[in-house]
Design a protein around this motif. Structure first.
Motif, PDB file in Angstrom:
ATOM      1  N   LEU A   1     -30.428   2.450  21.736  1.00 35.62           N
ATOM      2  CA  LEU A   1     -29.986   2.110  20.375  1.00 35.62           C
ATOM      3  C   LEU A   1     -30.478   0.729  19.943  1.00 35.62           C
ATOM      4  O   LEU A   1     -30.725   0.488  18.774  1.00 35.62           O
ATOM      5  CB  LEU A   1     -28.451   2.131  20.297  1.00 35.62           C
ATOM      6  CG  LEU A   1     -27.790   3.498  20.329  1.00 35.62           C
ATOM      7  CD1 LEU A   1     -26.269   3.364  20.373  1.00 35.62           C
ATOM      8  CD2 LEU A   1     -28.197   4.327  19.114  1.00 35.62           C
ATOM      9  N   LYS A   2     -30.625  -0.154  20.920  1.00 33.61           N
ATOM     10  CA  LYS A   2     -31.037  -1.531  20.611  1.00 33.61           C
ATOM     11  C   LYS A   2     -32.426  -1.589  19.982  1.00 33.61           C
ATOM     12  O   LYS A   2     -32.716  -2.480  19.187  1.00 33.61           O
ATOM     13  CB  LYS A   2     -31.047  -2.360  21.898  1.00 33.61           C
ATOM     14  CG  LYS A   2     -29.716  -3.007  22.190  1.00 33.61           C
ATOM     15  CD  LYS A   2     -29.889  -4.094  23.217  1.00 33.61           C
ATOM     16  CE  LYS A   2     -28.556  -4.653  23.621  1.00 33.61           C
ATOM     17  NZ  LYS A   2     -28.081  -5.703  22.774  1.00 33.61           N
ATOM     18  N   ILE A   3     -33.284  -0.660  20.385  1.00 33.88           N
ATOM     19  CA  ILE A   3     -34.661  -0.732  19.856  1.00 33.88           C
ATOM     20  C   ILE A   3     -34.942   0.340  18.804  1.00 33.88           C
ATOM     21  O   ILE A   3     -36.057   0.460  18.310  1.00 33.88           O
ATOM     22  CB  ILE A   3     -35.701  -0.666  21.007  1.00 33.88           C
ATOM     23  CG1 ILE A   3     -35.398   0.506  21.945  1.00 33.88           C
ATOM     24  CG2 ILE A   3     -35.737  -1.970  21.780  1.00 33.88           C
ATOM     25  CD1 ILE A   3     -36.513   0.758  22.949  1.00 33.88           C
ATOM     26  N   GLU A   4     -33.892   1.084  18.437  1.00 35.08           N
ATOM     27  CA  GLU A   4     -34.063   2.072  17.371  1.00 35.08           C
ATOM     28  C   GLU A   4     -34.189   1.357  16.024  1.00 35.08           C
ATOM     29  O   GLU A   4     -33.519   0.343  15.816  1.00 35.08           O
ATOM     30  CB  GLU A   4     -32.801   2.950  17.310  1.00 35.08           C
ATOM     31  CG  GLU A   4     -33.067   4.377  17.707  1.00 35.08           C
ATOM     32  CD  GLU A   4     -31.836   5.240  17.559  1.00 35.08           C
ATOM     33  OE1 GLU A   4     -30.969   4.923  16.725  1.00 35.08           O
ATOM     34  OE2 GLU A   4     -31.750   6.222  18.308  1.00 35.08           O
ATOM     35  N   PRO A   5     -35.031   1.868  15.113  1.00 35.35           N
ATOM     36  CA  PRO A   5     -35.086   1.190  13.801  1.00 35.35           C
ATOM     37  C   PRO A   5     -33.738   1.292  13.079  1.00 35.35           C
ATOM     38  O   PRO A   5     -33.121   2.361  13.069  1.00 35.35           O
ATOM     39  CB  PRO A   5     -36.171   1.945  13.038  1.00 35.35           C
ATOM     40  CG  PRO A   5     -36.571   3.099  13.879  1.00 35.35           C
ATOM     41  CD  PRO A   5     -35.912   3.015  15.212  1.00 35.35           C
ATOM     42  N   LYS A   6     -33.307   0.163  12.547  1.00 37.15           N
ATOM     43  CA  LYS A   6     -32.018   0.133  11.851  1.00 37.15           C
ATOM     44  C   LYS A   6     -32.235   0.365  10.363  1.00 37.15           C
ATOM     45  O   LYS A   6     -33.348   0.219   9.867  1.00 37.15           O
ATOM     46  CB  LYS A   6     -31.379  -1.253  12.011  1.00 37.15           C
ATOM     47  CG  LYS A   6     -30.572  -1.406  13.270  1.00 37.15           C
ATOM     48  CD  LYS A   6     -29.843  -2.739  13.270  1.00 37.15           C
ATOM     49  CE  LYS A   6     -30.815  -3.891  13.484  1.00 37.15           C
ATOM     50  NZ  LYS A   6     -30.162  -5.179  13.594  1.00 37.15           N
TER      51      LYS A   6
ATOM     52  N   ASN B   1     -13.773   1.826  11.022  1.00 33.75           N
ATOM     53  CA  ASN B   1     -14.266   0.541  11.534  1.00 33.75           C
ATOM     54  C   ASN B   1     -13.394  -0.013  12.650  1.00 33.75           C
ATOM     55  O   ASN B   1     -13.840  -0.875  13.418  1.00 33.75           O
ATOM     56  CB  ASN B   1     -14.347  -0.497  10.410  1.00 33.75           C
ATOM     57  CG  ASN B   1     -15.485  -0.209   9.452  1.00 33.75           C
ATOM     58  OD1 ASN B   1     -16.218   0.758   9.639  1.00 33.75           O
ATOM     59  ND2 ASN B   1     -15.617  -1.021   8.433  1.00 33.75           N
ATOM     60  N   ASN B   2     -12.149   0.465  12.694  1.00 36.28           N
ATOM     61  CA  ASN B   2     -11.230  -0.072  13.701  1.00 36.28           C
ATOM     62  C   ASN B   2     -11.750   0.134  15.122  1.00 36.28           C
ATOM     63  O   ASN B   2     -11.530  -0.698  15.996  1.00 36.28           O
ATOM     64  CB  ASN B   2      -9.843   0.550  13.554  1.00 36.28           C
ATOM     65  CG  ASN B   2      -9.186   0.074  12.262  1.00 36.28           C
ATOM     66  OD1 ASN B   2      -9.584  -0.950  11.715  1.00 36.28           O
ATOM     67  ND2 ASN B   2      -8.224   0.820  11.766  1.00 36.28           N
ATOM     68  N   VAL B   3     -12.454   1.247  15.329  1.00 34.82           N
ATOM     69  CA  VAL B   3     -13.001   1.532  16.667  1.00 34.82           C
ATOM     70  C   VAL B   3     -13.958   0.397  17.070  1.00 34.82           C
ATOM     71  O   VAL B   3     -13.901  -0.121  18.184  1.00 34.82           O
ATOM     72  CB  VAL B   3     -13.771   2.889  16.661  1.00 34.82           C
ATOM     73  CG1 VAL B   3     -14.348   3.208  18.022  1.00 34.82           C
ATOM     74  CG2 VAL B   3     -12.883   4.002  16.150  1.00 34.82           C
ATOM     75  N   CYS B   4     -14.826   0.019  16.114  1.00 31.57           N
ATOM     76  CA  CYS B   4     -15.812  -1.038  16.404  1.00 31.57           C
ATOM     77  C   CYS B   4     -15.136  -2.407  16.508  1.00 31.57           C
ATOM     78  O   CYS B   4     -15.415  -3.187  17.422  1.00 31.57           O
ATOM     79  CB  CYS B   4     -16.875  -1.088  15.320  1.00 31.57           C
ATOM     80  SG  CYS B   4     -17.615   0.505  14.974  1.00 31.57           S
TER      81      CYS B   4
ATOM     82  N   CYS C   1     -18.901   0.867   9.346  1.00 30.55           N
ATOM     83  CA  CYS C   1     -19.975   0.333  10.204  1.00 30.55           C
ATOM     84  C   CYS C   1     -21.105   1.352  10.331  1.00 30.55           C
ATOM     85  O   CYS C   1     -22.287   0.995  10.303  1.00 30.55           O
ATOM     86  CB  CYS C   1     -19.429   0.012  11.588  1.00 30.55           C
ATOM     87  SG  CYS C   1     -18.032  -1.110  11.566  1.00 30.55           S
ATOM     88  N   ILE C   2     -20.678   2.630  10.427  1.00 31.69           N
ATOM     89  CA  ILE C   2     -21.703   3.661  10.671  1.00 31.69           C
ATOM     90  C   ILE C   2     -22.527   3.991   9.428  1.00 31.69           C
ATOM     91  O   ILE C   2     -23.436   4.813   9.488  1.00 31.69           O
ATOM     92  CB  ILE C   2     -21.073   4.954  11.273  1.00 31.69           C
ATOM     93  CG1 ILE C   2     -19.927   5.448  10.399  1.00 31.69           C
ATOM     94  CG2 ILE C   2     -20.633   4.725  12.711  1.00 31.69           C
ATOM     95  CD1 ILE C   2     -19.471   6.851  10.763  1.00 31.69           C
ATOM     96  N   ASP C   3     -22.216   3.345   8.290  1.00 28.00           N
ATOM     97  CA  ASP C   3     -23.077   3.505   7.116  1.00 28.00           C
ATOM     98  C   ASP C   3     -24.450   2.905   7.408  1.00 28.00           C
ATOM     99  O   ASP C   3     -25.462   3.349   6.877  1.00 28.00           O
ATOM    100  CB  ASP C   3     -22.468   2.802   5.891  1.00 28.00           C
ATOM    101  CG  ASP C   3     -21.282   3.572   5.322  1.00 28.00           C
ATOM    102  OD1 ASP C   3     -21.087   4.726   5.753  1.00 28.00           O
ATOM    103  OD2 ASP C   3     -20.551   3.009   4.485  1.00 28.00           O
ATOM    104  N   CYS C   4     -24.439   1.862   8.233  1.00 26.18           N
ATOM    105  CA  CYS C   4     -25.713   1.192   8.559  1.00 26.18           C
ATOM    106  C   CYS C   4     -26.075   1.362  10.050  1.00 26.18           C
ATOM    107  O   CYS C   4     -27.251   1.392  10.394  1.00 26.18           O
ATOM    108  CB  CYS C   4     -25.661  -0.293   8.250  1.00 26.18           C
ATOM    109  SG  CYS C   4     -25.279  -0.647   6.542  1.00 26.18           S
TER     110      CYS C   4
ATOM    111  N   SER D   1     -25.820   3.244  13.917  1.00 25.98           N
ATOM    112  CA  SER D   1     -25.783   4.606  14.448  1.00 25.98           C
ATOM    113  C   SER D   1     -24.374   4.980  14.916  1.00 25.98           C
ATOM    114  O   SER D   1     -23.640   4.151  15.465  1.00 25.98           O
ATOM    115  CB  SER D   1     -26.744   4.699  15.633  1.00 25.98           C
ATOM    116  OG  SER D   1     -26.527   5.891  16.324  1.00 25.98           O
ATOM    117  N   GLU D   2     -24.044   6.232  14.662  1.00 29.21           N
ATOM    118  CA  GLU D   2     -22.736   6.747  15.107  1.00 29.21           C
ATOM    119  C   GLU D   2     -22.610   6.686  16.624  1.00 29.21           C
ATOM    120  O   GLU D   2     -21.522   6.609  17.169  1.00 29.21           O
ATOM    121  CB  GLU D   2     -22.598   8.209  14.673  1.00 29.21           C
ATOM    122  CG  GLU D   2     -21.798   8.379  13.421  1.00 29.21           C
ATOM    123  CD  GLU D   2     -21.636   9.839  13.047  1.00 29.21           C
ATOM    124  OE1 GLU D   2     -20.805  10.496  13.693  1.00 29.21           O
ATOM    125  OE2 GLU D   2     -22.363  10.274  12.138  1.00 29.21           O
TER     126      GLU D   2
END
Lengths: 308, 205
Positions: A103-108, A38-41, A86-89, A91-92
């Motif tokens: 990525l903004k319009i990809e289904p989450k 998560n530190n990267v984010c 973070c990447i559990d939910c 996208s990597e």
């Protein structure tokens, strides 16, 4: 005053033992750590500003982070998803900056992809929010997954935390107008009929009046239209207060003794006229009233007898 | 003994007494109604009970201030001055009269005069009501009219909860006082004699 040596020794030993226990208790506390990935984010999203090297201009740039995308790491660590990456939910692919536009319009991932919230979903479907916005209205709009937690211990904190979920949109014109072109409701004005408004806002949740009353705890997700909201003071201010099935439901469940309602309401930190009566005080006052009338009646009888 | 008429209750006192009595009855009824309110069958509609209680509460504050100041100006306050020496003895004597002596037809132990218009039991109970209970109910009542001014916590207890407890407690004892007061004033030559006195101002003995 002189203290005998053995007593001094006992006092010092007790003190050292206490210190030892405290230190040990602190060590034993489970320390939740932020997953390293998560530190990267959080390097960017954990701050109001972020910096990056712009390869095109070949300079280090510092920019303002969109305030809605700032993650409070302390709240994250206190929240229900504290151990998650973070990447559990997400996208990597977010690991790259600038982020890929698609990525903004990809289904989450949504909450129900992991959680079984069927009963809650049934109630949400009946909610005024769902009726107005359909599937666009998702759990995370009220329950921010980055900080959502269950507050149970402190009633004032529970109320404040719950109400902030509503106020997050209903008291923020920008967020509110993402969903509607209506003007932001003036909460203080629309609730000006409510006596002691500030006290009500601090001690009861919005959902006490704005949700349906049923036996299921999930019903608090069924937000009713404003016309159907509770406006009759007696709904709460009475012996059969609806707060028994709402705000104090869990508290009452924990105490199943005969006088649970009285007991529970004694320990809580609010006063609701007509609802929280103390059983014992009631009994004593009835007894005093009874004795007064009995005394008067006896005296009257003797007056009548003596007159004859 | 010949009948004597004493003018003990001037007009201002009688008007105040009537207003005070009416206010206490209204506050008692609305207070009980709020405390024991029930959605199916409220004694008085909750909102109306709250509004009446608040309005009458403000009236009784003004009425009490009038009683307090007028008492000092007119000298009526002297009837509320307790002489502690031998008080217990006098109280016991008066109590004994109400319980036994009156029933046996014995004479009153304390005669009412212009200087001493209350018997010892009256005096103590009126002092308790007018200088302890009513001020207590007014102070806590004013605080409850502005609940945001009340300290949030007193140790572990809500400040508002504690204030309401003392407010209800004082109110409860005022009602007990009212019930006993209404009964005791029927003790006399004729049950309605004392009611007549507080209307026309004259005490007849």
């Amino acid at each position: 005053m002189k203290i005998a040596l053995p007593i001094k020794f006992v006092i010092i030993c007790s003190f050292l033992f206490l210190i030892h226990q405290i230190v040990q208790a602190q060590d034993n506390e489970e320390k939740i750590k932020m997953p390293e990935s998560n530190n990267v984010c959080l390097n960017c999203h954990g701050h109001k500003y972020f910096s990056f090297y712009n390869e095109n201009t070949e300079i280090n740039e510092r920019k303002l982070m969109n305030p809605y995308f700032v993650i409070d790491s302390i709240s994250y660590l206190q929240g229900a998803h504290q151990g998650h990456s973070c990447i559990d939910c997400h996208s990597e692919d977010y690991g790259v900056y600038p982020h890929i536009a698609e990525l903004k319009i990809e289904p989450k991932l949504t909450c129900v992809d992991c959680h079984d919230f069927e009963a809650i979903a049934t109630e949400v479907k009946k909610s005024v929010h769902m009726e107005a916005f359909g599937e666009f209205f998702q759990c995370e709009l009220c329950h921010d997954p980055h900080s959502n937690k269950l507050v149970k211990s402190d009633m004032a904190e529970l109320v404040r935390y719950n109400n902030n979920r509503c106020l997050n949109c209903h008291n923020d014109v920008d967020k509110y107008q993402v969903f509607t072109s209506h003007e932001n409701p003036q909460l203080l004005v629309t609730h000006d009929w409510l006596p002691n408004q500030a006290l009500h806002f601090a001690h009861v949740r919005c959902i006490e009046c704005h949700t349906a009353v049923t036996d299921t705890a999930d019903a608090v997700h069924h937000i009713v239209p404003k016309e159907q909201a509770v406006k009759n003071c007696n709904e709460c201010h009475s012996e059969n207060s609806l707060l028994r099935d709402k705000l104090y439901k869990h508290q009452l469940k924990e105490d199943r003794s005969e006088f649970n309602f009285y007991k529970s309401f004694i320990i809580n930190d609010a006063y609701i006229i007509g609802a929280n009566k103390n059983y014992y005080v009631n009994l004593i006052s009835l007894l005093i009233f009874g004795l007064t009338f009995f005394g008067i009646l006896t005296h009257t009888i003797f007056r009548i007898i003596k007159r004859k | 003994m010949s009948n004597t008429k004493l003018y003990l209750y001037p007009v201002w006192l009688r008007i105040w007494h009537a207003i005070n009595a009416l206010c206490i009855i209204l506050l008692g009824i609305t207070g009980i109604s709020m405390q024991y309110t029930n959605i199916e069958s409220p004694l008085i509609n909750f909102n109306s009970a709250v509004s009446i209680h608040n309005l009458v509460g403000v009236i009784i504050i003004a009425s009490y201030l009038f009683f307090f100041i007028a008492g000092i100006i007119s000298g009526n306050v002297k009837h509320y001055r307790l002489l502690f020496k031998g008080l217990l003895n006098r109280l016991f004597k008066q109590g004994e009269y109400y319980l036994f002596g009156y029933l046996k037809g014995e004479p009153k132990p304390f005669h009412i005069t212009k200087e001493e218009k209350f018997n010892p039991l009256q005096k103590v109970s009126y002092v308790a009501a007018m200088y302890v209970l009513v001020p207590a109910v007014i102070i806590t009542g004013v605080a409850l009219l502005f609940p945001e001014m009340i300290i949030e916590k007193f140790y572990t207890m809500s400040g508002i909860r504690l204030t309401t407890f003392f407010h209800s407690l004082a109110g409860f004892f005022i009602l007990i006082f009212l019930i006993i007061h209404l009964y005791v004033i029927t003790i006399g030559k004729h049950p309605l004699k004392n009611f007549k006195s507080i209307v026309n101002g004259y005490h007849e003995s």
